[in-house]
Write a protein that holds these residues in place. Structure first.
Motif, PDB file in Angstrom:
ATOM      1  N   HIS A 229     -45.490  79.425 -34.355  1.00 19.60           N
ATOM      2  CA  HIS A 229     -44.509  78.504 -33.785  1.00 19.60           C
ATOM      3  C   HIS A 229     -45.211  77.362 -33.056  1.00 19.60           C
ATOM      4  O   HIS A 229     -44.803  76.192 -33.172  1.00 19.60           O
ATOM      5  N   ALA A 230     -46.280  77.687 -32.318  1.00 22.50           N
ATOM      6  CA  ALA A 230     -47.037  76.651 -31.616  1.00 22.50           C
ATOM      7  C   ALA A 230     -47.677  75.680 -32.603  1.00 22.50           C
ATOM      8  O   ALA A 230     -47.675  74.455 -32.394  1.00 22.50           O
ATOM      9  N   LEU A 231     -48.230  76.211 -33.702  1.00 25.72           N
ATOM     10  CA  LEU A 231     -48.834  75.353 -34.730  1.00 25.72           C
ATOM     11  C   LEU A 231     -47.810  74.408 -35.344  1.00 25.72           C
ATOM     12  O   LEU A 231     -48.066  73.209 -35.512  1.00 25.72           O
ATOM     13  N   LEU A 232     -46.664  74.948 -35.696  1.00 23.44           N
ATOM     14  CA  LEU A 232     -45.618  74.139 -36.320  1.00 23.44           C
ATOM     15  C   LEU A 232     -45.114  73.057 -35.371  1.00 23.44           C
ATOM     16  O   LEU A 232     -44.916  71.903 -35.780  1.00 23.44           O
ATOM     17  N   SER A 233     -44.921  73.411 -34.118  1.00 23.95           N
ATOM     18  CA  SER A 233     -44.454  72.429 -33.131  1.00 23.95           C
ATOM     19  C   SER A 233     -45.474  71.313 -32.960  1.00 23.95           C
ATOM     20  O   SER A 233     -45.111  70.125 -32.915  1.00 23.95           O
ATOM     21  N   ALA A 234     -46.745  71.685 -32.888  1.00 17.40           N
ATOM     22  CA  ALA A 234     -47.798  70.681 -32.721  1.00 17.40           C
ATOM     23  C   ALA A 234     -47.898  69.758 -33.934  1.00 17.40           C
ATOM     24  O   ALA A 234     -48.308  68.595 -33.810  1.00 17.40           O
ATOM     25  N   ALA A 235     -47.503  70.266 -35.104  1.00 16.80           N
ATOM     26  CA  ALA A 235     -47.568  69.467 -36.337  1.00 16.80           C
ATOM     27  C   ALA A 235     -46.313  68.615 -36.546  1.00 16.80           C
ATOM     28  O   ALA A 235     -46.190  67.940 -37.571  1.00 16.80           O
ATOM     29  N   GLY A 236     -45.389  68.657 -35.604  1.00 22.14           N
ATOM     30  CA  GLY A 236     -44.201  67.805 -35.691  1.00 22.14           C
ATOM     31  C   GLY A 236     -42.996  68.445 -36.341  1.00 22.14           C
ATOM     32  O   GLY A 236     -42.021  67.761 -36.664  1.00 22.14           O
ATOM     33  N   TYR A 237     -43.041  69.767 -36.522  1.00 21.75           N
ATOM     34  CA  TYR A 237     -41.894  70.470 -37.090  1.00 21.75           C
ATOM     35  C   TYR A 237     -40.981  70.967 -35.978  1.00 21.75           C
ATOM     36  O   TYR A 237     -41.442  71.457 -34.944  1.00 21.75           O
ATOM     37  N   GLU A 238     -39.674  70.850 -36.227  1.00 24.09           N
ATOM     38  CA  GLU A 238     -38.675  71.331 -35.277  1.00 24.09           C
ATOM     39  C   GLU A 238     -38.027  72.588 -35.846  1.00 24.09           C
ATOM     40  O   GLU A 238     -37.591  72.599 -36.993  1.00 24.09           O
ATOM     41  N   GLN A 239     -37.980  73.641 -35.038  1.00 25.94           N
ATOM     42  CA  GLN A 239     -37.263  74.840 -35.467  1.00 25.94           C
ATOM     43  C   GLN A 239     -35.776  74.612 -35.213  1.00 25.94           C
ATOM     44  O   GLN A 239     -35.352  74.423 -34.082  1.00 25.94           O
ATOM     45  N   TYR A 240     -34.984  74.631 -36.277  1.00 22.15           N
ATOM     46  CA  TYR A 240     -33.548  74.399 -36.098  1.00 22.15           C
ATOM     47  C   TYR A 240     -32.712  75.633 -36.441  1.00 22.15           C
ATOM     48  O   TYR A 240     -31.527  75.697 -36.138  1.00 22.15           O
ATOM     49  N   GLY A 244     -36.107  78.378 -40.167  1.00 23.69           N
ATOM     50  CA  GLY A 244     -36.160  77.034 -40.720  1.00 23.69           C
ATOM     51  C   GLY A 244     -36.832  76.037 -39.797  1.00 23.69           C
ATOM     52  O   GLY A 244     -36.426  75.888 -38.643  1.00 23.69           O
ATOM     53  N   TYR A 245     -37.853  75.360 -40.308  1.00 22.38           N
ATOM     54  CA  TYR A 245     -38.576  74.323 -39.572  1.00 22.38           C
ATOM     55  C   TYR A 245     -38.575  73.050 -40.424  1.00 22.38           C
ATOM     56  O   TYR A 245     -38.779  73.114 -41.631  1.00 22.38           O
ATOM     57  N   SER A 246     -38.362  71.920 -39.784  1.00 23.77           N
ATOM     58  CA  SER A 246     -38.345  70.679 -40.565  1.00 23.77           C
ATOM     59  C   SER A 246     -38.895  69.531 -39.755  1.00 23.77           C
ATOM     60  O   SER A 246     -38.919  69.561 -38.519  1.00 23.77           O
ATOM     61  N   LYS A 247     -39.332  68.499 -40.485  1.00 24.03           N
ATOM     62  CA  LYS A 247     -39.620  67.231 -39.850  1.00 24.03           C
ATOM     63  C   LYS A 247     -38.279  66.614 -39.424  1.00 24.03           C
ATOM     64  O   LYS A 247     -37.226  66.961 -39.984  1.00 24.03           O
ATOM     65  N   PRO A 248     -38.270  65.709 -38.443  1.00 21.19           N
ATOM     66  CA  PRO A 248     -37.003  65.130 -37.979  1.00 21.19           C
ATOM     67  C   PRO A 248     -36.174  64.559 -39.131  1.00 21.19           C
ATOM     68  O   PRO A 248     -36.679  63.830 -39.982  1.00 21.19           O
ATOM     69  N   GLY A 249     -34.895  64.960 -39.174  1.00 14.45           N
ATOM     70  CA  GLY A 249     -33.980  64.454 -40.190  1.00 14.45           C
ATOM     71  C   GLY A 249     -34.091  65.113 -41.541  1.00 14.45           C
ATOM     72  O   GLY A 249     -33.407  64.710 -42.489  1.00 14.45           O
ATOM     73  N   LYS A 250     -34.931  66.140 -41.688  1.00 15.41           N
ATOM     74  CA  LYS A 250     -35.143  66.780 -42.988  1.00 15.41           C
ATOM     75  C   LYS A 250     -34.629  68.229 -43.031  1.00 15.41           C
ATOM     76  O   LYS A 250     -35.056  69.018 -43.870  1.00 15.41           O
ATOM     77  N   GLN A 251     -33.687  68.578 -42.164  1.00 16.04           N
ATOM     78  CA  GLN A 251     -33.084  69.896 -42.237  1.00 16.04           C
ATOM     79  C   GLN A 251     -32.391  70.086 -43.584  1.00 16.04           C
ATOM     80  O   GLN A 251     -31.953  69.121 -44.202  1.00 16.04           O
TER      81      GLN A 251
END
Length: 388
Positions: A229-240, A244-251
């Motif tokens: 989760h820390a890796l994904l957050s640091a890479a710009g992914y949002e857990q929604y 499910g993790y996505s870049k902003p606007g890509k859910q």
């Protein structure tokens, strides 16, 4: 009053090259050539019947999203996918920004078709990678290797799609924390707009259930989740949502519609559907599961049709809604179940007291405590007569 929500369409393609030992989906190993012409004909016929049954032939409810799942949909040729999508659009209008997702296997033959699928109308591909370690892929019964998975992600990047997803599992047989995090780092390096990152679970009616493999213990699973989760957050992914993790606007808009208790038609072998009506009715459908039965012209496509009772709606609504991390508008509950807020006054009061939820005026927000005790939270919305 129940207000019919956005409408989606799920299309099930039931065939795979071989059945994976962890898979409990309705999939069937190929024993001969796929009857794709007959199957696409049947899918469109199935849709015609559903549209007439539910009175959806008007222009009032366009399709919000389409998801072609399986099985391995990428075993179907691009011309037949185009015929399918063109046939659907001829029967029911598409929204202006419709999301059309198709699942794909990263095997070389299927991956090379991504451009053709985009030209057929698909604008989002979901690639079933699962792992980037050949040993783990073999254990999972996958027919591709690491190099093919990497190549498939690159082809998806080049295909001009609106988005693509990588499916990645953790908690695999004999998987170390380092192995799992290594897989995730490889996935992040491929820069997909969306990542579905979820833990392997052993389901009944699978080979792994009858012959259970050795899985990581709870401490390792927690370490994998925290580090990942820390890796994904640091890479710009949002857990929604939960996985499910996505870049902003890509859910994934299709999945969001599921979790927000939206409506969806289901066509194809074993496909499930849910349709709501202004008169307060909510209908669920299940189609015939086996390809032989589904393609038999003497039989109906529909296997089951049930009405969702008022007593079942609170649990069904929150079972879906609490997968999402976003706040839940109270008005959504009223409009999508057709029930007043007073119908859940007691369980909501209990959840607030337990600090599983926070009342934000016109929204409820699930707390970290609520996520940890999600089963207890959901059980509060089960009707008393169902607990006996």
């Amino acid at each position: 009053m129940l207000i019919p929500p956005p409408l989606s369409l799920y299309v099930h393609i039931p065939w795979c090259v071989q059945k994976c030992p962890y898979c409990d989906f309705n999939s069937h190993a190929l024993k001969e050539a796929i009857p794709e012409l007959d199957y696409i004909d049947a899918l469109l016929d199935d849709l015609d019947i559903d549209l007439a049954r539910f009175g959806l032939t008007s222009q009032q409810r366009p399709l919000h999203s389409i998801f072609i799942g399986g099985g391995t949909p990428s075993l179907i040729s691009a011309p037949e996918i185009k015929r399918l999508l063109s046939g659907i659009q001829a029967r029911i209008p598409f929204s202006d920004h419709i999301e059309i997702t198709m699942e794909a296997n990263p095997g070389t033959v299927e991956a090379g078709r991504f451009q053709a699928y985009r030209e057929a109308g698909v604008n989002r591909i979901s690639i079933g990678v699962q792992s980037f370690q050949d040993e783990k892929l073999k254990r999972l019964g996958r027919i591709h290797g690491c190099e093919e998975a990497v190549r498939a992600a690159g082809l998806a990047q080049e295909a001009g799609l609106n988005s693509f997803n990588l499916d990645l599992m953790h908690g695999l047989p004999d998987q170390s924390v380092a192995d799992a995090i290594g897989d995730l780092k490889q996935a992040i390096a491929l820069d997909p707009p969306h990542l579905s990152w979820y833990q392997l679970t052993i389901e009944p009616n699978t080979l792994f259930y009858s012959k259970p493999p050795t899985l990581p213990d709870d401490d390792d699973l927690w370490d994998i989740f925290e580090q990942g989760h820390a890796l994904l957050s640091a890479a710009g992914y949002e857990q929604y949502e939960i996985s499910g993790y996505s870049k902003p606007g890509k859910q994934c808009q299709h999945n969001l519609n599921y979790w927000r208790f939206g409506d969806y038609l289901g066509i194809g072998c074993g496909a499930h559907g849910k349709v709501s009506f202004a008169d307060g009715t909510i209908t669920r459908t299940v189609k015939v599961k086996h390809p032989r039965g589904y393609l038999n012209p003497q039989k109906a496509y529909l296997d089951q049709e049930t009405q969702v009772a008022d007593t079942e709606r609170p649990f069904e609504f929150f079972m879906n809604r609490f997968r999402l991390l976003e706040a839940c508008p109270k008005q959504d509950y009223v409009e999508r179940t057709g029930l007043p807020l007073d119908s859940i006054r007691q369980p909501i009061a209990w959840a607030l007291e337990k600090q599983y939820l926070v009342d934000q005026g016109d929204h409820w927000q699930i707390t970290e405590q609520g996520k940890l005790f999600l089963n207890d939270l959901l059980a509060a919305f089960v009707a008393e007569d169902e607990e006996a």
